[in-house]
Design an enzyme around this catalytic site. Structure first.
Site, mmCIF file in Angstrom:
data_model
loop_
_atom_site.group_PDB
_atom_site.id
_atom_site.type_symbol
_atom_site.label_atom_id
_atom_site.label_comp_id
_atom_site.label_asym_id
_atom_site.label_seq_id
_atom_site.Cartn_x
_atom_site.Cartn_y
_atom_site.Cartn_z
ATOM 1 N N ALA A 170 0.837 -1.203 0.000
ATOM 2 C CA ALA A 170 0.000 0.000 0.000
ATOM 3 C C ALA A 170 0.869 1.250 0.000
ATOM 4 O O ALA A 170 0.616 2.213 -0.734
ATOM 5 C CB ALA A 170 -0.940 -0.004 1.204
ATOM 6 N N ASP A 171 1.917 1.251 0.817
ATOM 7 C CA ASP A 171 2.860 2.371 0.839
ATOM 8 C C ASP A 171 3.535 2.554 -0.514
ATOM 9 O O ASP A 171 3.624 3.666 -1.042
ATOM 10 C CB ASP A 171 3.950 2.125 1.887
ATOM 11 C CG ASP A 171 3.504 2.481 3.296
ATOM 12 O OD1 ASP A 171 2.696 3.402 3.452
ATOM 13 O OD2 ASP A 171 3.976 1.830 4.242
ATOM 14 N N LEU A 172 4.038 1.468 -1.066
ATOM 15 C CA LEU A 172 4.784 1.556 -2.319
ATOM 16 C C LEU A 172 3.886 2.016 -3.464
ATOM 17 O O LEU A 172 4.281 2.849 -4.286
ATOM 18 C CB LEU A 172 5.420 0.205 -2.640
ATOM 19 C CG LEU A 172 6.482 -0.256 -1.636
ATOM 20 C CD1 LEU A 172 6.868 -1.701 -1.888
ATOM 21 C CD2 LEU A 172 7.704 0.640 -1.685
#
Length: 381
Positions: free
Chosen positions: A166-168
């Site tokens: 999700a961050d990436l």
């Protein structure tokens, strides 16, 4: 190649992973990225470990190449004055504070655009900047769960992915949006705000699982290491190891079936829909055939037949694999503390440029405040 984004100055106010990843992507393309960190420890990820090598967090190293680091306390008048000067010289500003934090520091969107009308602002939040839950703090695994990704991952219970996806993804979407806004600015002269979130990034990659629900009204289910809507397509045991096979068309099925002793016209397996419906039987039949020979032999046969297949490599095998190295996916940098090290590199190549990304020389992830004097001198020019 140095000229792709080398005329751009990016101010990176972000920490952890989503925002730093977005800023790093812009740095990989040649932008000058100035990372502003708190004097009290800097980016949270500087303390995330183990492992630490000579005191350096390998987590931080993964998301902060091609940047300069300056320290400033944005709650102080001196820090706010510094950021005001920096904004005036910047093209892009990235922030991933919770909604309202930057406003309270005196840098609302309106104020930022007063200081620099052409500034493109990327704002990354956990669940969006508005809506009934827009103020929630966002962390990757929480977003993977809330965004449905864990419900379709794993074999038995909901499972997160092995990387903070999700961050990436939020970082990737953010960089993509920034480039679109910069393109618009070249015509209008004005910047705008680009917004994304961890939630949006996860929902944005639901792909065919999303339309399975929105169009067909069916809830996607976990199928472990097999494809939800194509068979045979997944991971299979051989005599000594596992292999992966992807039979993506009826033509491939007609070639693959006799290799494993199956009749392509078998009424259980004659179409993809039937093969999906009878996946367990099909998997058992394939693994019964595969059990007779080692993995390397099956991979040889499948490659000869033109059937997509492969190994499941660990990270040592990936980074030592000549194919990985041939794609420029490892870069050499000279770190001020660690000396010469290799980092996973950017995933883009341009024409016949021998390196990934768009820089002849990549910058190592900076030490905290390493560029304090240089950046402040530049601002005073």
């Amino acid at each position: 190649m140095q000229n792709l984004l080398s005329d751009l100055v990016v101010v990176d106010l972000t920490r952890a992973l989503a925002g730093p990843h977005a800023a790093m992507m812009l740095g990989d393309l040649g932008a000058r990225v100035i990372k502003v960190e708190s004097p009290a420890g800097g980016d949270d990820s500087r303390g995330w470990g183990p492992p630490f090598v000579e005191g350096e967090s390998t987590y931080f190293l993964s998301a902060n190449r091609n940047k300069e680091s300056v320290t400033a306390d944005l709650k102080s008048s001196e820090g706010r004055e510094f950021l005001t000067k920096l904004v005036g010289k910047a093209d892009v500003l990235l922030e991933n504070f919770r909604p309202g934090v930057l406003d309270r520091l005196g840098f609302s969107v309106e104020r930022l655009h007063e200081l620099n009308p052409g500034l493109v602002i990327l704002s990354i939040t956990g669940f969006g900047h508005d809506g009934p839950e827009g103020g929630r703090a966002g962390y990757d695994q929480i977003a993977q769960g809330e965004g449905g990704l864990m419900s379709i991952t794993g074999a038995v219970e909901p499972t997160k992915t092995g990387v903070p996806i999700a961050d990436l993804l939020a970082g990737m979407y953010g960089a993509y949006g920034v480039l679109a806004a910069l393109h618009e600015r070249s015509a209008t002269g004005r910047g705008r705000v680009v917004r994304t979130s961890l939630l949006a990034s996860v929902v944005g990659v639901h792909a065919f699982h999303g339309t399975k629900w929105t169009v067909a009204g069916e809830l996607p289910e976990r199928v472990g290491n097999h494809h939800a809507q194509i068979a045979p397509y997944g991971m299979y045991r051989t005599k000594d190891d596992i292999v992966q096979v992807a039979v993506g068309s009826e033509g491939q099925w007609r070639i693959f079936a006799p290799i494993v002793g199956l009749d392509a016209a078998d009424e259980r397996f004659a179409t993809n829909a039937l093969r999906v419906a009878h996946r367990d039987e099909l998997t058992a039949a394939i693994e019964a055939a595969f059990s007779s020979e080692p993995a390397d032999e099956w991979l040889r046969r499948l490659e000869t037949a033109g059937i997509p297949s492969g190994k499941v490599r660990d990270f040592q095998q990936v980074y030592e694999w000549e194919q990985t190295r041939s794609q420029g996916l490892l870069i050499d940098v000279d770190h001020p503390t660690l000396g010469p090290i290799q980092l996973p590199g950017p995933p883009l190549r341009f024409d016949d440029h021998p390196y990934a990304g768009a820089r002849e020389t990549n910058l190592p992830p900076p030490r905290l405040g390493e560029h304090n004097e240089a950046v402040r001198a530049w601002l005073d020019e």
